[in-house]
Design a protein around this motif. Structure first.
Motif, PDB file in Angstrom:
ATOM      1  N   PHE B 111       0.795  -1.261  -0.282  1.00 21.57           N
ATOM      2  CA  PHE B 111      -0.019  -0.081   0.162  1.00 21.57           C
ATOM      3  C   PHE B 111       0.831   1.351   0.075  1.00 21.57           C
ATOM      4  O   PHE B 111       0.531   2.163  -0.610  1.00 21.57           O
ATOM      5  CB  PHE B 111      -1.010   0.081   1.365  1.00 21.57           C
ATOM      6  N   THR B 112       2.052   1.345   0.952  1.00 22.18           N
ATOM      7  CA  THR B 112       2.851   2.319   0.774  1.00 22.18           C
ATOM      8  C   THR B 112       3.568   2.331  -0.595  1.00 22.18           C
ATOM      9  O   THR B 112       3.953   3.506  -1.138  1.00 22.18           O
ATOM     10  CB  THR B 112       3.860   2.168   1.882  1.00 22.18           C
ATOM     11  N   GLY B 113       3.933   1.237  -1.164  1.00 15.37           N
ATOM     12  CA  GLY B 113       4.805   1.006  -2.329  1.00 15.37           C
ATOM     13  C   GLY B 113       3.970   1.615  -3.588  1.00 15.37           C
ATOM     14  O   GLY B 113       4.807   2.202  -4.243  1.00 15.37           O
ATOM     15  N   ILE B 114       2.725   1.770  -3.235  1.00 17.42           N
ATOM     16  CA  ILE B 114       2.100   2.296  -4.428  1.00 17.42           C
ATOM     17  C   ILE B 114       2.413   4.043  -4.779  1.00 17.42           C
ATOM     18  O   ILE B 114       2.484   4.314  -5.950  1.00 17.42           O
ATOM     19  CB  ILE B 114       0.523   2.115  -4.370  1.00 17.42           C
ATOM     20  N   LEU B 115       2.763   4.568  -3.619  1.00 17.88           N
ATOM     21  CA  LEU B 115       3.095   5.750  -3.667  1.00 17.88           C
ATOM     22  C   LEU B 115       4.521   5.960  -4.223  1.00 17.88           C
ATOM     23  O   LEU B 115       5.071   7.360  -4.419  1.00 17.88           O
ATOM     24  CB  LEU B 115       3.042   6.490  -2.310  1.00 17.88           C
ATOM     25  N   PHE B 116       5.374   5.212  -4.331  1.00 16.55           N
ATOM     26  CA  PHE B 116       6.779   5.198  -4.894  1.00 16.55           C
ATOM     27  C   PHE B 116       7.001   6.232  -5.811  1.00 16.55           C
ATOM     28  O   PHE B 116       7.896   7.089  -5.641  1.00 16.55           O
ATOM     29  CB  PHE B 116       7.016   3.799  -5.400  1.00 16.55           C
ATOM     30  N   GLY B 117       6.209   6.049  -6.915  1.00 11.55           N
ATOM     31  CA  GLY B 117       6.508   6.859  -7.996  1.00 11.55           C
ATOM     32  C   GLY B 117       5.932   8.480  -7.984  1.00 11.55           C
ATOM     33  O   GLY B 117       6.400   9.366  -8.201  1.00 11.55           O
ATOM     34  N   GLN B 118       5.139   8.516  -6.925  1.00  9.16           N
ATOM     35  CA  GLN B 118       4.626   9.878  -6.680  1.00  9.16           C
ATOM     36  C   GLN B 118       5.436  10.774  -5.975  1.00  9.16           C
ATOM     37  O   GLN B 118       5.285  11.968  -5.999  1.00  9.16           O
ATOM     38  CB  GLN B 118       3.150   9.770  -5.965  1.00  9.16           C
ATOM     39  N   VAL B 119       6.429  10.554  -5.215  1.00  4.73           N
ATOM     40  CA  VAL B 119       7.415  10.912  -4.636  1.00  4.73           C
ATOM     41  C   VAL B 119       8.213  11.788  -5.506  1.00  4.73           C
ATOM     42  O   VAL B 119       9.182  12.695  -5.046  1.00  4.73           O
ATOM     43  CB  VAL B 119       8.067  10.365  -3.267  1.00  4.73           C
ATOM     44  N   PHE B 120       8.554  11.502  -6.596  1.00 10.34           N
ATOM     45  CA  PHE B 120       9.512  12.016  -7.579  1.00 10.34           C
ATOM     46  C   PHE B 120       9.148  13.163  -8.215  1.00 10.34           C
ATOM     47  O   PHE B 120       7.893  13.074  -8.635  1.00 10.34           O
ATOM     48  CB  PHE B 120       9.783  10.686  -8.481  1.00 10.34           C
TER      49      PHE B 120
ATOM     50  N   PHE C  21       6.776   1.201 -14.875  1.00  8.53           N
ATOM     51  CA  PHE C  21       6.853   2.458 -15.179  1.00  8.53           C
ATOM     52  C   PHE C  21       7.803   3.377 -14.183  1.00  8.53           C
ATOM     53  O   PHE C  21       8.511   4.185 -14.767  1.00  8.53           O
ATOM     54  CB  PHE C  21       5.610   3.225 -15.153  1.00  8.53           C
ATOM     55  N   TYR C  22       7.681   2.975 -13.038  1.00  5.98           N
ATOM     56  CA  TYR C  22       8.413   3.705 -11.914  1.00  5.98           C
ATOM     57  C   TYR C  22       9.707   2.923 -11.775  1.00  5.98           C
ATOM     58  O   TYR C  22      10.789   3.532 -11.397  1.00  5.98           O
ATOM     59  CB  TYR C  22       7.985   3.986 -10.817  1.00  5.98           C
ATOM     60  N   GLY C  23       9.874   1.766 -11.697  1.00  5.70           N
ATOM     61  CA  GLY C  23      11.064   1.024 -11.383  1.00  5.70           C
ATOM     62  C   GLY C  23      12.366   1.049 -12.208  1.00  5.70           C
ATOM     63  O   GLY C  23      13.337   1.697 -11.518  1.00  5.70           O
ATOM     64  N   PHE C 226       2.744  15.889  -2.162  1.00  5.71           N
ATOM     65  CA  PHE C 226       3.598  15.262  -3.139  1.00  5.71           C
ATOM     66  C   PHE C 226       3.578  16.138  -4.448  1.00  5.71           C
ATOM     67  O   PHE C 226       4.606  16.935  -4.939  1.00  5.71           O
ATOM     68  CB  PHE C 226       3.155  13.903  -3.550  1.00  5.71           C
ATOM     69  N   TRP C 227       2.371  16.710  -4.751  1.00  6.64           N
ATOM     70  CA  TRP C 227       2.092  17.452  -6.208  1.00  6.64           C
ATOM     71  C   TRP C 227       2.894  18.847  -6.194  1.00  6.64           C
ATOM     72  O   TRP C 227       3.633  19.180  -6.911  1.00  6.64           O
ATOM     73  CB  TRP C 227       0.681  17.537  -6.501  1.00  6.64           C
ATOM     74  N   ALA C 275      12.717  12.991  -3.609  1.00  4.16           N
ATOM     75  CA  ALA C 275      12.246  11.660  -3.426  1.00  4.16           C
ATOM     76  C   ALA C 275      12.331  11.238  -1.799  1.00  4.16           C
ATOM     77  O   ALA C 275      11.451  10.726  -1.270  1.00  4.16           O
ATOM     78  CB  ALA C 275      12.566  10.669  -4.235  1.00  4.16           C
ATOM     79  N   VAL C 276      13.420  11.307  -1.456  1.00  4.32           N
ATOM     80  CA  VAL C 276      13.824  10.638   0.096  1.00  4.32           C
ATOM     81  C   VAL C 276      12.878  11.819   1.095  1.00  4.32           C
ATOM     82  O   VAL C 276      12.403  11.006   1.831  1.00  4.32           O
ATOM     83  CB  VAL C 276      15.332  10.513   0.342  1.00  4.32           C
ATOM     84  N   ILE C 277      12.841  12.922   0.693  1.00  8.95           N
ATOM     85  CA  ILE C 277      12.100  13.851   1.585  1.00  8.95           C
ATOM     86  C   ILE C 277      10.660  13.322   1.678  1.00  8.95           C
ATOM     87  O   ILE C 277      10.084  13.342   2.678  1.00  8.95           O
ATOM     88  CB  ILE C 277      12.390  15.335   1.236  1.00  8.95           C
ATOM     89  N   MET C 278      10.181  13.401   0.503  1.00  8.60           N
ATOM     90  CA  MET C 278       8.562  12.939   0.229  1.00  8.60           C
ATOM     91  C   MET C 278       8.496  11.686   0.621  1.00  8.60           C
ATOM     92  O   MET C 278       7.448  11.114   1.221  1.00  8.60           O
ATOM     93  CB  MET C 278       8.454  13.107  -1.301  1.00  8.60           C
TER      94      MET C 278
END
Lengths: 427, 279, 298
Positions: B111-120, C21-23, C226-227, C275-278
């Protein structure tokens, strides 16, 4: 029965037709152009008519994204065959291995007036000495004045020196309450203050980046030179004749500046020819039948120094192209006299012989005169620090000084230190 | 338009409350709509009415944008955004249902991992993504764009739907299961009707994100006949001048299909079903 | 067992898509952040420089100022205002008064307008409204609030509030309409029960409405952080991070370093730090703030 026979005939005829078409299948090259389609549509159609075996697929992209997109495509073996490029990108992109060297084409199949006829050749070469771009169009910036406001302020002669310009701008503001020289003073990475700063230095015989006799590069201005330029332009902000809000305007074509010129709320501006043409058009739209109250003139150029740049664009060929011969044919055609005479009328050709033949017309007279006092970016583009980096840093430094966040001396010192640091890092 | 359900259960407002609400609503409406009206008016003026106040009425801006391919861009945007919205909504409903109704290993991590891409920040991912796309031959393709937008809208939609779903009692599903319904039937016949406003909200989000997205479209769609509306709009920003009239007309044309699409959908959110479902 | 298959079916497509897509891009980005890769050198690749990019970032003199802008203005101020205003609008649209005034439906459509406006257009419009002769200044002068036009986007006192206002206009509708949907899922029975108990309007809001809104509020809050934190469009288009570097934020710094200075390695490092901060924020938020609302039910 007859019907199906007829249908079969039609189908087989169509198949035959498509086979024949496939045999003479034209080569398709992609041309990515960064301005509007209608400017080059006519020329492309003419090229396709003259070369039925080559089809040109036109792609459009904006200037701000063109280079990034091309570089990432080139890196993975993709991208258009022919790309529209700013003059100052060519050296860098050539060094990046993104472009096809044109030396052989220039030798075997040169443009009709010869390569020597082209302006800005220094910028067409990579650091390896190969030619990577064919200069295509050129332009320059000039001053634009609103004559009716000058008259109201009692000014009957256009300013000849930077001091005159300052005094006249202040006079307009004092006597008419309108803005004087309303230049865009914003700090964004491609802000116009970069041009004004350089024009100021050049006209005083200096340049931010110079190439020494031994081929190495160095700063050509001192902290005082930079601070002087900052103080000079800051006077306009402090005096109120360039409104404070222009600290948020970065482009010469910022709508608020154009509007102020069109509606008579501002007397002076600095811009490229296409922005000026747009202003004249908007004035004519709003005041049909009235004479246009604008004139253009060169920037102050005491002692016949240079005071504006030979800007412009080149055409480059992608190193990944599968059709280099066709691409060159297209590039050569686009730079030919007939294209500029008949089709591509919004830009000036980057060939001295063609440039001489052009009738600039009364409103653009100042731009024609400015060409005499224009120089290319030269060492700025071939030097160690990317021109975009220096442009950005300069705009930021001027922004902090003009907005009063820091003293001009400090901002100037910071700017030169940063550029020196980067020059040292890149050798 | 049906009113929200809960409004029936608040006491009728007195004249003061009515007046205050009216004033507030007008202020909100004004702030939301005024800038758009400005664009609408500008779209019928030469130069968008920006360069001089005395412009005449003209359709030329609209003619110009359709000559430069806007018809095609609308179709492209519709295909890509509708497909991505459907895909994203279906995937999110499935994932959100699993998250909100079951307990399983690694649930929290997933559930947390889904956010993975959103933090970039997406801008740093553009270049690596471009390289990856180029090797997968997904540049200049509808599929590539649809997958991208699905991947970028799914995380929010999953979270949002989980947020809605946790307010729906589990006893509802369990009762239906006992009555012999399958999980899929539960989702379709029980959860979907209750969650309709939530679906519409997340679908609206997914659709509008795709509809206004620029960065990815710019990098992944370079062929003119595949471009989306935001790319079409950007082409009027030139180096030495901006075609403001066209920008405004393009902006109006970009907004219109959203209305045509969402008017009927919004109208269908019937709160009555919710009451029935909970009983 | 059947449940396990069902759960896998439900989650697998999403997991695969997101990994795809993210990995890889994130892994690639991490690698790049340890190199001096240049946009001009994408063909050749960059040289390994270890932690040099990270060291440079943490030692850069501008960092404190950029972090302050990013945390305080771009993120905290804009997110809190966005949630409050969004909640206010959602509640307003859900009132009986709105129905009586026949404004509820109209307002819902009105909210779609700013939302459907691409950010570039939103910025362009607001830049013009905030101009020296723009509508906002004109109104303020007419109302007698000020006697000289304010240079909203140039004056250091007003530039951040103006930027936040532009962001709010474009993004509040998402919050408002999402919360409105939440309000619509509140079952009537709950209100009826509350009424039978003689609850006041406030009590009904506090004990019936709010619990239904909280999950959505929490999700919207997290995502908005985040956004906003990662957003570069509004600042970049409205002020170009100026005057000077006054409104520079992490995301615009990434853009400047990557696409103006061509330093993909360095900008990737900034991206990783962001990314680490968020990421840390996200985990803490889920553990501390949203646990009761979301995780406990999970």
């Amino acid at each position: 029965m007859l019907k199906s026979l007829a249908a079969a005939l039609v189908v087989s005829a169509a198949m035959l037709g498509s086979i024949r078409a496939a045999a003479a299948d034209p080569v398709t090259i992609t041309f990515r152009f960064n301005d509007t389609e209608q400017e080059v549509r006519g020329a492309i159609d003419e090229f396709q008519k003259e070369n039925p075996d080559i089809k040109v697929d036109l792609q459009r992209i904006g200037w701000k994204d063109a280079r990034n997109q091309f570089l990432r495509e080139a890196a993975v073996g993709q991208g258009p065959d022919v790309q529209h490029s700013a003059q100052v990108w060519v050296t860098e992109m050539g060094d990046a291995g993104a472009l096809l060297p044109l030396d052989n084409f220039l030798k075997k199949d040169p443009p009709s007036n010869g390569f020597a006829d082209f302006v800005a050749q220094d910028l067409a070469k990579g650091k390896d000495g190969h030619v990577y771009g064919l200069p295509w169009t050129t332009d320059t910036w000039a001053m634009v004045y609103r004559t009716d406001l000058l008259k109201q302020a009692g000014i009957d002669k256009l300013p000849q020196s930077w001091d005159d310009l300052r005094a006249d701008s202040a006079a307009v503001y004092k006597k008419t309450g309108k803005a004087g020289f309303g230049f865009p003073a914003g700090s964004s990475a491609s802000g116009a203050i970069w041009f004004l700063a350089n024009f100021y230095w050049w006209s005083h015989g200096k340049a931010l980046i110079v190439q020494k006799a031994d081929g190495s590069y160095a700063l050509g201005v001192t902290v005082d030179d930079v601070a002087d330029a900052m103080k000079y332009f800051k006077q306009y902000m402090d005096g109120g004749d360039n409104p404070q809000s222009n600290l948020a305007a970065s482009d010469a074509h910022d709508p608020s500046i154009m509007q102020a010129l069109v509606t008579g709320n501002q007397a002076m501006g600095a811009m490229p020819p296409n922005t000026y043409k747009e202003i004249i058009k908007a004035y004519e739209d709003a005041n049909p039948g009235k004479p246009v109250p604008f004139v253009s003139a060169p920037f102050p150029h005491p002692d016949d120094t240079k005071s504006s740049m030979f800007g412009g664009r080149m055409l480059v060929i992608n190193a990944n192209t599968k059709h280099p011969e066709q691409a060159w044919k297209f590039v050569k055609f686009m730079a030919s006299e007939q294209v500029f005479a008949k089709y591509y009328r919004t830009q000036f050709p980057a060939q001295n012989s063609l440039l001489k033949k052009i009738d600039f017309g009364a409103p653009l007279k100042g731009f024609a005169e400015q060409f005499e006092y224009a120089r290319t970016w030269g060492p700025y583009a071939s030097g160690p620090v990317p021109i975009g980096t220096m442009w950005n840093l300069t705009d930021r430094a001027f922004g902090t000084a003009l907005s009063g966040q820091s003293k001009p001396e400090e901002a100037a010192k910071g700017l030169l230190q940063e550029i020196e640091k980067q020059m040292a890092a890149k050798g | 338009m049906s009113a929200p359900a809960s409004s029936r259960h608040w006491r009728d407002p007195g004249p003061t409350a009515l007046a205050v609400s009216a004033v507030l609503a007008v202020v909100v409406l004004f702030v939301m709509v005024y800038p758009a009206v400005y664009v609408l008016i500008g779209s019928f003026r030469p130069g968008g009415g920006l360069l001089s106040a005395t412009g005449t009425f003209t359709f030329r801006n609209y003619v110009r944008i359709f000559q430069s391919g806007f018809g095609r861009f609308i179709v492209n945007s519709l295909v890509i955004c509708v497909a991505a919205t459907l895909a994203s909504t279906v995937l999110s409903i499935m994932a959100a249902y699993a998250f909100s109704r079951f307990d399983f290993r690694f649930k929290r991590a997933l559930f947390t991992g889904i956010l993975f891409g959103q933090v970039f920040p997406w801008i740093v991912l553009i270049n690596p993504l471009f390289v990856a796309f180029a090797t997968m031959h997904l540049i200049n393709s509808y599929i590539g764009m649809i997958l991208t937008y699905t991947a970028f809208t799914v995380p929010f939609s999953v979270y949002m739907l989980v947020g809605y779903l946790v307010t729906v009692p589990k006893s509802l599903d369990e009762a239906a299961i006992i009555d012999g319904a399958s999980r899929w039937q539960v989702i379709w016949y029980i959860i979907c009707p209750v969650m309709l406003p939530g679906f519409v909200a997340t679908a609206t989000y997914a659709f509008l994100l795709c509809w206004t997205e620029y960065l990815f479209a710019l990098a992944f769609l370079t062929q003119t006949d595949l471009k989306t509306l935001p790319l079409g709009l950007y082409q009027f920003f030139g180096e030495d001048n901006v075609d403001w009239g066209a920008v405004m007309a393009a902006s109006v044309v970009t907004t219109l299909p959203v209305f045509l699409l969402f008017l009927p959908i919004q109208g269908r959110i019937s709160p009555g079903r919710i009451a029935g479902a909970v009983k | 067992m059947r449940d396990r298959l069902f759960i896998t079916t439900m989650l697998l497509p999403t997991v695969v898509l997101l990994l795809l897509f993210y990995g890889y891009p994130i892994f690639d980005n991490l690698k790049i952040s340890f190199t001096d890769l240049s946009l001009l050198g994408m063909k050749r690749g960059g040289n390994w420089v270890g932690l040099a990019n990270y060291r440079e970032l943490f030692r850069s003199g501008d960092l404190g100022h950029i972090l302050f802008n990013t945390f305080i203005w771009l993120t905290a101020t804009s997110v809190i205002l966005r949630l409050l205003i969004g909640l206010g609008i959602a509640l307003l649209l859900n009132t009986r008064a709105m129905k009586l005034l026949r404004l509820a439906a109209v307002s819902r459509f009105a909210l779609l307008i700013p939302w459907a406006t691409p950010p570039i257009v939103a910025v362009v419009i607001w830049r013009f409204l905030l101009e020296r002769n723009g509508a906002v200044n004109e109104a303020l002068i007419k109302l007698g609030v000020v006697d000289h036009p304010i240079a909203f986007l140039a004056d250091m006192r007003t530039v951040w509030p103006s930027l936040v206002a532009i962001m709010l206009w474009n993004t509040v509708p998402l919050i408002a309409l999402s919360l409105l949907s939440s309000l619509q899922t509140v079952p009537d029975e709950y209100y009826e029960a509350a009424e039978l108990d003689g609850a006041t309007n406030w009590q009904k809001f506090r004990f019936v409405t709010l619990p239904f809104l909280m999950p959505a509020m929490l999700v919207l809050g997290l995502m908005s952080v985040f956004w906003s934190f990662n957003n570069f469009v509004y600042v970049w288009l409205a002020t170009g991070a100026g005057p000077g570097t006054y409104t520079n934020v992490l995301a615009t710094e990434v853009y400047l370093k990557a696409f103006i200075d061509f330093r993909l390695g360095y900008s990737s490092a900034i991206g990783m730090v962001m990314a680490v901060i968020m990421g840390a924020f996200g985990i803490l938020y889920l553990r501390l703030v949203a646990r009761q609302q979301l995780e406990e039910t999970l």
